[in-house]
Design a protein around this motif. Structure first.
Motif, mmCIF file in Angstrom:
data_model
loop_
_atom_site.group_PDB
_atom_site.id
_atom_site.type_symbol
_atom_site.label_atom_id
_atom_site.label_comp_id
_atom_site.label_asym_id
_atom_site.label_seq_id
_atom_site.Cartn_x
_atom_site.Cartn_y
_atom_site.Cartn_z
ATOM 1 N N MET A 164 0.834 -1.197 0.000
ATOM 2 C CA MET A 164 0.000 0.000 0.000
ATOM 3 C C MET A 164 0.872 1.251 0.000
ATOM 4 N N ASN A 165 1.989 1.202 0.748
ATOM 5 C CA ASN A 165 2.936 2.317 0.776
ATOM 6 C C ASN A 165 3.825 2.186 -0.463
ATOM 7 N N GLN A 166 3.515 2.964 -1.492
ATOM 8 C CA GLN A 166 4.118 2.750 -2.812
ATOM 9 C C GLN A 166 5.163 3.825 -3.103
ATOM 10 N N HIS A 167 6.349 3.354 -3.449
ATOM 11 C CA HIS A 167 7.484 4.256 -3.622
ATOM 12 C C HIS A 167 7.478 4.937 -4.987
ATOM 13 N N LEU A 168 7.608 6.249 -4.959
ATOM 14 C CA LEU A 168 7.817 6.992 -6.200
ATOM 15 C C LEU A 168 9.247 6.734 -6.673
ATOM 16 N N ILE A 169 10.191 6.841 -5.757
ATOM 17 C CA ILE A 169 11.582 6.472 -6.033
ATOM 18 C C ILE A 169 11.809 5.102 -5.402
ATOM 19 N N PRO A 170 12.127 4.100 -6.190
ATOM 20 C CA PRO A 170 12.174 2.724 -5.670
ATOM 21 C C PRO A 170 13.267 2.522 -4.623
ATOM 22 N N ARG A 171 12.999 1.608 -3.716
ATOM 23 C CA ARG A 171 13.978 1.255 -2.684
ATOM 24 C C ARG A 171 15.229 0.640 -3.315
ATOM 25 N N CYS A 172 15.050 -0.097 -4.413
ATOM 26 C CA CYS A 172 16.201 -0.725 -5.071
ATOM 27 C C CYS A 172 17.192 0.322 -5.557
ATOM 28 N N GLU B 274 12.180 -2.564 -11.680
ATOM 29 C CA GLU B 274 12.858 -2.417 -10.393
ATOM 30 C C GLU B 274 13.703 -3.638 -10.040
ATOM 31 N N ASN B 275 13.164 -4.825 -10.264
ATOM 32 C CA ASN B 275 13.870 -6.038 -9.845
ATOM 33 C C ASN B 275 15.205 -6.227 -10.562
ATOM 34 N N SER B 276 15.339 -5.646 -11.738
ATOM 35 C CA SER B 276 16.566 -5.833 -12.522
ATOM 36 C C SER B 276 17.519 -4.637 -12.442
ATOM 37 N N TRP B 277 17.113 -3.565 -11.738
ATOM 38 C CA TRP B 277 17.911 -2.344 -11.725
ATOM 39 C C TRP B 277 19.308 -2.555 -11.149
ATOM 40 N N GLY B 278 19.410 -3.153 -9.977
ATOM 41 C CA GLY B 278 20.693 -3.260 -9.303
ATOM 42 C C GLY B 278 21.743 -3.987 -10.129
ATOM 43 N N GLN B 279 21.376 -5.133 -10.659
ATOM 44 C CA GLN B 279 22.324 -5.915 -11.458
ATOM 45 C C GLN B 279 22.670 -5.200 -12.757
ATOM 46 N N PHE B 280 21.649 -4.560 -13.367
ATOM 47 C CA PHE B 280 21.879 -3.859 -14.634
ATOM 48 C C PHE B 280 22.858 -2.706 -14.464
ATOM 49 N N ILE B 281 22.612 -1.834 -13.499
ATOM 50 C CA ILE B 281 23.449 -0.638 -13.385
ATOM 51 C C ILE B 281 24.852 -0.998 -12.906
ATOM 52 N N GLN B 282 24.997 -2.039 -12.103
ATOM 53 C CA GLN B 282 26.334 -2.471 -11.686
ATOM 54 C C GLN B 282 27.137 -2.961 -12.887
ATOM 55 N N SER B 283 26.488 -3.719 -13.763
ATOM 56 C CA SER B 283 27.167 -4.224 -14.958
ATOM 57 C C SER B 283 27.576 -3.081 -15.881
ATOM 58 N N VAL B 284 26.668 -2.129 -16.092
ATOM 59 C CA VAL B 284 26.970 -0.999 -16.974
ATOM 60 C C VAL B 284 28.081 -0.136 -16.384
ATOM 61 N N GLU B 285 28.022 0.124 -15.089
ATOM 62 C CA GLU B 285 29.057 0.958 -14.479
ATOM 63 C C GLU B 285 30.427 0.295 -14.587
ATOM 64 N N ASN B 286 30.480 -1.012 -14.424
ATOM 65 C CA ASN B 286 31.755 -1.721 -14.581
ATOM 66 C C ASN B 286 32.297 -1.569 -16.004
ATOM 67 N N LYS B 287 31.420 -1.642 -16.985
ATOM 68 C CA LYS B 287 31.843 -1.490 -18.376
ATOM 69 C C LYS B 287 32.323 -0.067 -18.654
ATOM 70 N N ILE B 288 31.667 0.917 -18.040
ATOM 71 C CA ILE B 288 32.082 2.308 -18.225
ATOM 72 C C ILE B 288 33.469 2.540 -17.620
ATOM 73 N N LYS B 289 33.700 1.968 -16.453
ATOM 74 C CA LYS B 289 35.029 2.072 -15.839
ATOM 75 C C LYS B 289 36.092 1.433 -16.737
ATOM 76 N N GLN B 290 35.724 0.317 -17.343
ATOM 77 C CA GLN B 290 36.656 -0.355 -18.254
ATOM 78 C C GLN B 290 36.923 0.511 -19.478
ATOM 79 N N ALA B 291 35.849 1.137 -19.995
ATOM 80 C CA ALA B 291 36.011 2.010 -21.158
ATOM 81 C C ALA B 291 36.947 3.170 -20.844
#
Length: 394
Positions: free
Chosen positions: A37-45, A184-201
């Motif tokens: 019922m308490n619905q997040h505008l900005i997700p907890r993830c 939301e469920n895929s955000w954490g893994q997605f952004i971690q993977s992308v950030e790692n690739k950006i650091k590599q770039a």
């Protein structure tokens, strides 16, 4: 016929006397107890990247400008950060739900909420409310409804109360569940993977090694940029300006909805209610079929804008806020979009070649300037370090 008439009169009398056996069977409300019922505008993830504790209940340091910042005399501000569970902040009660009487009611919501009520005979001002659409259209005239069960027996006051409770507690929860399932469920893994690739770039910037950030990942980043922008407390700038340009909106602001009649507690005026409905419609269109207002703006940005990945490190972090993606007015008179992705990665979107991007490692002063912009456009600031000097942001 005489027997049926006698039975109906007897049942009506039993109802008036409070007889339990003859109560009309009111359906159980569609409460969806498994959906928050308490619905997040900005997700907890998203917020948990700034957490300062371990465990299953992430907590973040928060500076609330509305409560603690004194704009007229900053020296009187309370600069102390407060710790909050991510469960408690950036959320509104039932914000994504669609309920009986909502101005925007897709077919799925209409049928879920009203189909079980079609077993009753409902009349309002002489009009038979014999479809989900009509029941919703006349919902706010509920006190005028003449309701009879399938045997033609008039509802008692107790039965009317139970039916109203059914409506008050029923909700269509597609938006809340689909945000979680699709994004939301895929955000954490997605952004971690992308950030790692950006650091590599960035590490390979002086070599011939190609970055592994794909066009698909760039498109998905833009989607998240749009989603966090639309879902923020400020909302999307383009949608807001178009909505407020419509002539009747000024009149809607003058119409106050009585507290007892508010479908959503924060929708105080007719303006609030209609804008909220328009936002939910945009969400449904985007989640169900990847189209509508959100998709139109996203596609326009994708065709004109390219990202600049702004990197920092653990000693010099980005803050974030209840507006993690926003349009910034630059000092040169132009605009760009800033999306704070993690404490060590922000993304600036400006005009550029589609499919291309730049990676930039920021200095301490450059990070501070971006944090000042984040603080300017947000209201509730989330900060990783309790000892951070908030005062320098203003």
């Amino acid at each position: 016929s005489r027997q049926r008439s006698y039975d109906r009169r007897r049942c009506e009398k039993t109802r008036m006397l409070g007889g339990k056996g003859s109560m009309a069977v009111i359906p159980a409300p569609k409460t969806h107890d498994d959906v928050a019922m308490n619905q997040h505008l900005i997700p907890r993830c998203y917020m948990k990247a700034w957490k300062h504790n371990s465990g299953k209940d992430p907590k973040v340091w928060l500076f609330d400008k509305g409560a603690d910042y004194c704009e007229s005399n900053p020296e009187n501000s309370n600069w102390a950060l407060k710790s909050f569970s991510t469960k408690e902040i950036m959320a509104k009660n039932g914000f994504h739900d669609i309920k009986a009487g909502s101005p925007y009611m897709p077919d799925e919501a209409l049928h879920e909420i009203y189909d079980d009520i079609l077993q009753f005979n409902v009349v309002c001002d002489g009009k038979a409310l014999n479809s989900p659409e009509l029941l919703n259209q006349y919902f706010y005239d509920f006190d005028k409804w003449e309701i009879k069960d399938s045997s033609g027996i008039k509802f008692t006051e107790d039965e009317r109360r139970h039916l109203k409770e059914y409506f008050n507690n029923s909700r269509w929860t597609y938006v809340e569940t689909e945000w979680a399932h699709t994004y939301e469920n895929s955000w954490g893994q997605f952004i971690q993977s992308v950030e790692n690739k950006i650091k590599q770039a960035y590490a390979n910037r002086n070599t011939s090694t190609n970055s592994s950030v794909t066009q698909g990942e760039l498109s998905t980043l833009m989607k998240y940029c749009m989603i966090y922008n639309w879902r923020s407390i400020a909302g999307n700038e383009i949608f807001n300006s178009v909505y407020d340009f419509v002539p009747f909106t000024d009149e809607l602001k003058k119409i106050t909805i009585p507290e007892a009649e508010r479908t959503y507690e924060d929708d105080v005026t007719a303006y609030d209610q209609m804008k909220h409905a328009s936002i939910i419609k945009a969400f449904v269109d985007y989640l169900q079929s990847d189209n509508g207002k959100m998709k139109t703006i996203e596609s326009a940005f994708m065709q004109r804008m390219a990202p600049v990945f702004l990197m920092t490190d653990d000693t010099n972090l980005f803050i974030t806020s209840d507006v993690p993606s926003f349009t910034r007015d630059r000092a040169d008179g132009l605009k760009d979009i800033i999306f704070v992705a993690t404490p060590t990665l922000a993304i600036g979107y400006g005009r550029g070649e589609v499919g291309k991007f730049i990676v930039s490692k920021l200095s301490q002063n450059e990070v501070l300037e971006y944090n000042k912009s984040i603080a300017k456009y947000g209201s509730k600031l989330i900060i990783k370090d309790q000892n951070y000097n908030v005062k320098k942001l203003f």
